[in-house]
Design an enzyme around this catalytic site. Structure first.
Site, PDB file in Angstrom:
ATOM      1  N   LEU A  57       0.810  -1.212   0.000  1.00  0.00           N
ATOM      2  CA  LEU A  57       0.000   0.000   0.000  1.00  0.00           C
ATOM      3  C   LEU A  57       0.846   1.266   0.000  1.00  0.00           C
ATOM      4  CD1 LEU A  57      -2.560  -1.108   2.760  1.00  0.00           C
ATOM      5  CD2 LEU A  57      -2.768  -1.394   0.275  1.00  0.00           C
ATOM      6  N   TYR A 107       2.252  11.397 -11.665  1.00  0.00           N
ATOM      7  CA  TYR A 107       1.721  10.421 -10.698  1.00  0.00           C
ATOM      8  C   TYR A 107       1.249   9.162 -11.418  1.00  0.00           C
ATOM      9  CZ  TYR A 107      -1.395   8.386  -7.171  1.00  0.00           C
ATOM     10  OH  TYR A 107      -2.025   7.528  -6.297  1.00  0.00           O
TER      11      TYR A 107
END
Length: 372
Positions: A57, A107
């Protein structure tokens, strides 16, 4: 004794990581290896030797330098995989990616690079690979003024701070953190993964303007003593989320007590479709009521003290009595067409929770005075 399942969670202190670990801790069969920015490579080496499953994560969302996107979202993924490969660990790996991985911004490019790296690793090492491209995730513990409009709006509205909405018609795709965590936990019991890409369901859609209106209605609900409809799944989840952003010195709020010599009557909760709940307090010897309704119906629950609830069907003579007390929790229905009252026959205050099937309408009170 059943062997525990060792679970490595990177990004353990992040929004998703905190919620996932909090849920994993509720099951004693899981041993959690939390890894975050403060952790050492020695810990990573140890964890990648023993782990049975990896929830990857960790990632970078808003760095000061765009170059950090690739370093955080691709670079650490490469480090993690190199340690798993060195330790010959073929544990399944779940990657937290983003729907922006399909875009060409810094990103998105870093997320897509991480996905490709993981897919190549999985093929090379015969390790199961699970990739989620998350849309906007919302829920408790999400950092406001970071990368979640829901978190920012909830925090600012709850703290009486201004918000900015550039385009009220812009539609958000939202997934709730509990739904996300449930989807992740399902993967722990799977032995085969038929596909690489997985989704969280349901995905909720709401326009920014509608979201803001709804959140402001949560704030005003304290003043009008209402609660939102929990029949709508998104509203239910957003309300739970909003409450988690309340200032810690504002968890409580006062109610308006209507007080006289007989006691008090206080409205607690109002709903548009489930009626309202009120608290009635009667002093010893006091009788309240003596009225009847055509359609309006009620339920009485005495929670403290001792009393008698009396009924008489209108146009008849027979009086029906129910003795009630806080020592025996008993709900009494108040049927239509019966005039009724409640008398405190004890030495202490009689406290009654009263539910009525509709909110009070002064234009149509459906309440008619008649002595029992």
């Amino acid at each position: 004794m059943e062997k525990k399942m060792n679970i490595l969670v990177t990004g353990a202190n992040g929004f998703i990581g905190k919620n996932l670990i909090a849920t994993l801790k509720n099951n004693p069969k899981y041993l959690i290896y939390p890894y975050d920015l403060e952790s050492s490579l020695e810990e990573l080496d140890k964890y990648t030797k023993d782990c049975d499953f990896v929830f990857h994560l960790a990632g970078v969302n808003r760095p000061e330098d765009p170059k950090e996107f690739m370093l955080g979202n691709f670079g650490f993924t490469s480090t993690l995989l190199s340690y798993l490969e060195k330790n010959k660990n073929k544990a399944p790996i779940m990657l937290s990616s983003s729907i922006q991985a399909e875009l060409s911004n810094p990103y998105g490019l870093s997320k897509k690079a991480g996905e490709r790296l993981l897919i190549e690793y999985g093929k090379k090492n015969q390790s199961p690979v699970i990739i989620y491209q998350f849309p906007n995730v919302f829920g408790k513990w999400c950092k406001p003024n970071y990368n979640s409009a829901v978190a920012t709006f909830c925090h600012n509205i709850a703290h009486d701070l201004p918000i900015q909405v550039s385009d009220p018609a812009y539609e958000l795709n939202l997934i709730y953190i509990d739904d996300l965590v449930s989807s992740l936990l399902e993967k722990l019991s799977m032995t085969e993964f038929m596909s690489i890409y997985h989704e969280v369901n349901p995905v909720h859609k709401i326009k920014l303007g509608e979201l803001v209106t709804l959140l402001y209605s949560f704030k005003s609900s304290r003043d009008n003593r209402s609660i939102p409809s929990t029949n709508d799944s998104l509203t239910k989840k957003l309300y739970a989320t909003y409450l988690s952003y309340l200032p810690q010195d504002q968890f409580s709020y006062l109610l308006k007590m209507n007080v006289d010599h007989r006691g008090s009557f206080t409205e607690f909760i109002k709903t548009p479709d489930r009626g309202q709940v009120s608290i009635n307090i009667s002093k010893p010897g006091i009788t309240k009521g003596n009225h009847w309704h055509h359609t309006k119906n009620e339920k009485f629950l005495v929670v403290s003290g001792k009393g008698i609830i009396r009924f008489r069907k209108i146009n008849t003579e027979e009086v029906i009595e129910y003795v009630v007390s806080g020592e025996k929790m008993e709900v009494v229905d108040i049927p239509t067409g019966y005039t009724h009252n409640i008398e405190n026959i004890g030495d202490t205050d009689l406290v009654t929770v009263m539910w009525v099937n509709e909110m009070y309408d002064p234009e149509k009170p459906d309440t008619f005075y008649l002595e029992v």
